[in-house]
Write an enzyme that holds these catalytic residues in place. Sequence first.
Site, PDB file in Angstrom:
ATOM      1  N   CYS A   1      -4.948   1.459   6.734  1.00 29.99           N
ATOM      2  CA  CYS A   1      -5.758   0.276   7.047  1.00 29.99           C
ATOM      3  C   CYS A   1      -5.348  -0.298   8.403  1.00 29.99           C
ATOM      4  O   CYS A   1      -4.188  -0.259   8.796  1.00 29.99           O
ATOM      5  CB  CYS A   1      -5.652  -0.764   5.943  1.00 29.99           C
ATOM      6  SG  CYS A   1      -3.988  -1.371   5.620  1.00 29.99           S
TER       7      CYS A   1
ATOM      8  N   GLU B   1       1.532   3.652   2.178  1.00 36.66           N
ATOM      9  CA  GLU B   1       2.347   3.888   3.374  1.00 36.66           C
ATOM     10  C   GLU B   1       3.516   2.913   3.441  1.00 36.66           C
ATOM     11  O   GLU B   1       4.640   3.315   3.744  1.00 36.66           O
ATOM     12  CB  GLU B   1       1.494   3.736   4.645  1.00 36.66           C
ATOM     13  CG  GLU B   1       0.299   4.651   4.693  1.00 36.66           C
ATOM     14  CD  GLU B   1      -0.982   4.024   4.144  1.00 36.66           C
ATOM     15  OE1 GLU B   1      -2.054   4.345   4.668  1.00 36.66           O
ATOM     16  OE2 GLU B   1      -0.917   3.222   3.182  1.00 36.66           O
TER      17      GLU B   1
ATOM     18  N   HIS C   1       0.865  -1.171   0.000  1.00 33.59           N
ATOM     19  CA  HIS C   1       0.000   0.000   0.000  1.00 33.59           C
ATOM     20  C   HIS C   1       0.909   1.230   0.000  1.00 33.59           C
ATOM     21  O   HIS C   1       2.130   1.122   0.123  1.00 33.59           O
ATOM     22  CB  HIS C   1      -0.889   0.004   1.230  1.00 33.59           C
ATOM     23  CG  HIS C   1      -1.978  -1.026   1.189  1.00 33.59           C
ATOM     24  ND1 HIS C   1      -2.896  -1.158   2.199  1.00 33.59           N
ATOM     25  CD2 HIS C   1      -2.302  -1.972   0.273  1.00 33.59           C
ATOM     26  CE1 HIS C   1      -3.737  -2.127   1.908  1.00 33.59           C
ATOM     27  NE2 HIS C   1      -3.391  -2.646   0.739  1.00 33.59           N
TER      28      HIS C   1
END
Length: 137
Positions: free
Chosen positions: A69, A46, A44
């Site tokens: 998340c 990040e 993802h």
Amino acid sequence: MRQAIEEGKKALPHCLPNPPVGCVIVSNEEIISRGHTNQPGSDHAEAMALKNLPKDATDLILFVTLEPCSFFGRTPSCAKTMLNYPVKKVFVGTLDPHPKNQGAGVKILTDAGIDVETEVLEKEVLKYLKSYLIHDL
């Protein structure tokens, strides 16, 4: 946050069906890393940005277009991954309406003592991100 928005746009179309999230990491008032959502099952935004940090990076401030998340799906929780780095503040463009998240990512960060500010440039973030978000399952 505008830099994170632009970074998120780089995720399309390979990130689908995941949302095109962007992340920019700042230290000492300089952008030191960037990331965006990769193909399903890969990093993802990040995680990509954190992996690309200089080894000696400290006092990290993250700008991320969508709430990190909180749950483990095809990839580990981004919020929990952040706890392994010297993150002092996270600016979030918009909270994730996904039923498995909905503020849980922010709670993980705040419970760990990380300062979090939400709804940063939210109208601009939602302008490109809203149609990619999951609101119910």
